[in-house]
Design a protein around this motif. Structure first.
Motif, short mmCIF file in Angstrom:
data_model
loop_
_atom_site.label_atom_id
_atom_site.label_comp_id
_atom_site.label_asym_id
_atom_site.label_seq_id
_atom_site.Cartn_x
_atom_site.Cartn_y
_atom_site.Cartn_z
N ILE A 93 39.19 29.77 41.37
CA ILE A 93 40.37 29.06 41.88
C ILE A 93 40.61 29.37 43.36
O ILE A 93 40.63 28.45 44.20
N PRO A 94 40.79 30.64 43.78
CA PRO A 94 40.98 30.87 45.22
C PRO A 94 39.74 30.58 46.05
O PRO A 94 39.85 30.17 47.21
N ASN A 95 38.54 30.74 45.46
CA ASN A 95 37.32 30.43 46.20
C ASN A 95 37.23 28.94 46.49
O ASN A 95 36.81 28.52 47.58
N SER A 96 37.63 28.12 45.53
CA SER A 96 37.61 26.66 45.73
C SER A 96 38.64 26.24 46.77
O SER A 96 38.37 25.35 47.60
N ILE A 97 39.83 26.86 46.73
CA ILE A 97 40.86 26.55 47.72
C ILE A 97 40.36 26.91 49.12
O ILE A 97 40.51 26.14 50.07
N ALA A 98 39.76 28.11 49.25
CA ALA A 98 39.23 28.53 50.55
C ALA A 98 38.11 27.60 51.01
O ALA A 98 38.01 27.28 52.20
N TRP A 99 37.27 27.16 50.08
CA TRP A 99 36.15 26.28 50.41
C TRP A 99 36.65 24.95 50.96
O TRP A 99 36.15 24.46 51.98
N PHE A 155 39.79 34.04 55.35
CA PHE A 155 40.82 33.44 54.51
C PHE A 155 40.61 33.72 53.02
O PHE A 155 41.56 33.95 52.27
N GLY A 156 39.36 33.75 52.58
CA GLY A 156 39.06 33.83 51.15
C GLY A 156 39.62 35.06 50.47
O GLY A 156 40.23 34.97 49.39
N ILE A 157 39.43 36.24 51.05
CA ILE A 157 39.91 37.47 50.42
C ILE A 157 41.43 37.48 50.37
O ILE A 157 42.03 37.95 49.39
N ARG A 158 42.08 36.94 51.41
CA ARG A 158 43.56 36.89 51.39
C ARG A 158 44.05 35.94 50.31
O ARG A 158 45.01 36.24 49.58
N ALA A 159 43.40 34.79 50.17
CA ALA A 159 43.78 33.85 49.11
C ALA A 159 43.54 34.46 47.73
O ALA A 159 44.33 34.25 46.80
N TYR A 189 30.55 22.19 58.80
CA TYR A 189 31.14 22.51 57.52
C TYR A 189 30.53 23.77 56.93
O TYR A 189 29.36 24.09 57.17
N THR A 190 31.32 24.51 56.16
CA THR A 190 30.83 25.71 55.49
C THR A 190 30.46 25.36 54.05
O THR A 190 31.19 24.66 53.37
N THR A 191 29.34 25.86 53.64
CA THR A 191 28.84 25.58 52.29
C THR A 191 28.93 26.79 51.39
O THR A 191 28.72 26.72 50.21
N ASN A 209 38.36 25.56 54.40
CA ASN A 209 37.39 25.83 55.45
C ASN A 209 36.79 24.57 56.04
O ASN A 209 36.26 24.59 57.16
N ASN A 210 36.85 23.47 55.30
CA ASN A 210 36.17 22.25 55.71
C ASN A 210 37.12 21.12 56.11
O ASN A 210 36.72 19.96 56.17
N VAL A 211 38.38 21.47 56.39
CA VAL A 211 39.36 20.49 56.84
C VAL A 211 40.05 21.02 58.08
O VAL A 211 40.62 22.11 58.06
N GLU A 212 40.00 20.28 59.17
CA GLU A 212 40.66 20.69 60.41
C GLU A 212 41.77 19.70 60.74
O GLU A 212 41.64 18.49 60.51
N GLY A 213 42.82 20.24 61.32
CA GLY A 213 44.04 19.49 61.61
C GLY A 213 45.14 20.05 60.73
O GLY A 213 45.02 20.08 59.50
N SER A 214 46.21 20.55 61.34
CA SER A 214 47.25 21.24 60.58
C SER A 214 47.85 20.36 59.48
O SER A 214 47.95 20.78 58.32
N TYR A 215 48.24 19.14 59.84
CA TYR A 215 48.86 18.27 58.84
C TYR A 215 47.84 17.78 57.83
O TYR A 215 48.13 17.68 56.63
#
Length: 509
Positions: free
Chosen positions: A388-394, A171-175, A507-509, A397-403
């Motif tokens: 900015i995109p690295n923080s969004i990806a981070w 996800f990170g590189i695409r973001a 979780y990913t760190t 990466n640590n939240v599951e559930g679509s909504y």
């Protein structure tokens, strides 16, 4: 001691438990034969269908929201507004933009992206065009508010949308590529505005009005085309075969994105997002780079103008000095996105680049030499664009559930954007050519503090799960002391109900 369990045995048991849990999860579309699907070719096909067009949309979005800063060619005089009223017109955009990000992301999940994102773009293109027809302060304020309402859904929406297509390690590189469209906007936006301003007087319209009108019409055209180009979520995307859609969903489920096959809207998912500590820390991590982003667009022109005066450049060559800065921002953003996906360690990368950015801002505060300040801008860039995109990806990466993920990302991004209003009011024209950048350095410091906090808390939680402290009771298991973690008939039920709170989720760190 008799009956004791070594830490290595405990870790093996935890790993085995995760593998067993995955093995017991029902296979998505079990009846579909996917043996003929080449996963690498499929990923390339998805990239081509999604990334270029979405990046173009964000380029247009960033051009539209920042174009008012390039429209000072008699705008204040023609509309009979003061400098304070101009700042209010800048500020009101951030409020509507931040307020509507969360509901927009919920609607995006509820509706089809091809309809929702395209409709938003069409509407804000119309608002942008009409902004070139206003005659007074009230009209400008109304159009800026409406522009924020409709633009609110794109950035958080696309980041969430991309997270529904790619594994956490992809996800990170695409973001980063998507976000780097903002650097392209910065690189040529000023020159584009200067070129359009040459239409001053055509049709009885001033140059600043033509900037709004032409950029708005370009957005309207892109919005219409988007109805046919933007794809929907993986389980319904028409450009993929059923076997390819099945592979996409199975890949995501193997990556602990259990909700990839679809999820019904329940208010508890929204409440979970609001009450999740990761949401609130993520907001503070993100704001550490986002507020400086808006300040960056304000102080960079002043530094360029100072270089122009010191070196004797004409205006156009001076404007070209911004191009290598934004080119560097693009390269460093995509590079960090690539290596973060490859290595993980998003938190550590945040710390490194925020620290480099802090050094750049310290130089900018202390320096009164234009050449040295221009060099420091490159360092300051490191604390903004890649983070900015690295923080969004981070956070994603640590939240599951679509909504839950859609609400969390929207809250994180909206909090960053509401702080963009700070830069609109703190940095004023009478502070040229050297803005006091201590406040920006303070935000960078917040990014460092909360990135460290997020990193520590995630590692602690993973350790608790490795020790079995978060295990649920499954089926007829008689384990005692775990009732607080929940009792479920199957592992699949536990995954579906708990999302990233499930004991097997790491979780990913």
């Amino acid at each position: 001691m008799a009956g004791s369990v070594s830490s290595s045995d405990q870790e093996k048991g935890s790993t085995q438990g995760i593998e067993d849990a995955k093995a017991t999860t029902p296979l998505y579309n079990e009846h579909i034969d996917v043996s003929g699907v080449d996963e690498r070719k499929l990923l390339r096909k998805i990239d081509i269908a999604l990334i270029p067009w979405l990046s173009l949309l964000y380029l247009l979005s960033f051009l539209d929201r920042t174009s008012i800063g390039k429209c000072l060619y008699n705008l204040e005089k023609d509309l009979h507004i003061t400098d304070d009223q101009y700042l209010l017109a800048l500020t009101i955009f951030f409020f509507s933009y931040a307020i509507f990000e969360v509901p927009s992301n919920v609607f995006l999940k509820r509706l089809r992206p091809s309809l929702w994102l395209s409709g938003l773009m069409l509407c804000w293109g119309i608002m942008m065009t009409v902004q070139g027809l206003v005659h007074d302060f009230g009209g400008l304020m109304g159009m800026r508010w409406m522009l924020g309402v409709f633009e609110a859904g794109l950035f958080p929406g696309v980041n969430y949308y991309l997270s529904c297509w790619y594994k956490r390690s992809e996800f990170g590189i695409r973001a980063a590529i998507f976000f780097s469209a903002a650097t392209v906007s910065g690189a040529f936006g000023g020159l584009l505005a200067a070129a359009i301003h040459n239409m001053d007087g055509i049709g009885g319209k001033p140059g600043w009005a033509w900037i709004f009108i032409l950029e708005g019409l370009a957005t309207v055209l892109a919005g219409v085309l988007s109805f046919f180009i933007i794809q929907d979520f993986p389980d319904t995307a028409k450009f993929l075969s059923e076997a390819e859609r099945t592979v996409v969903v199975r890949r995501l489920q193997e990556d602990d994105q259990f909700s990839a096959a679809g999820e019904q809207l329940k208010m508890k998912y929204i409440y979970k997002s609001i009450l999740d500590w990761k949401t609130w820390i993520g907001m503070m991590v993100y704001v550490g780079a986002d507020m400086p982003l808006y300040a960056f667009s304000l102080f960079l022109p002043s530094i360029i103008n100072q270089v122009r005066r010191d070196k004797g450049f004409k205006a156009t060559p001076a404007n070209l000095l911004t191009v290598p800065v934004y080119f560097f921002a693009c390269v460093i953003t995509c590079g960090v996105g690539f290596f973060a996906d490859k290595w993980g360690q998003r938190g550590y990368l945040n710390l490194v680049f925020l620290a480099i950015g802090a050094v750049g801002y310290i130089i900018l505060i202390a320096s009164r030499n234009a050449a040295l300040s221009y060099f420091a801008v490159y360092l300051a860039t490191c604390g903004i664009y890649p983070v900015i995109p690295n923080s969004i990806a981070w956070v994603s990466n640590n939240v599951e559930g679509s909504y839950k993920r859609s609400v969390t990302l929207a809250m994180v991004i909206s909090f960053g954007n509401i702080n963009g209003a700070v830069s609109s009011n703190v940095y004023r024209a009478n502070q040229l050519p050297w803005y006091p950048l201590g406040l920006v350095l303070l935000y960078i410091g917040l990014g460092l503090i909360f990135s460290t906090t997020f990193l520590i808390f995630l590692r602690r939680e993973n350790a608790r799960r490795d020790r079995g402290e978060r295990n649920e009771i499954i089926g007829d298991d008689k384990s005692s002391g775990l009732e607080a973690n929940g009792r479920y008939d199957t592992v699949a039920d536990a995954k579906r109900d708990k999302g990233d709170e499930w004991s097997g989720y790491r979780y990913t760190t």
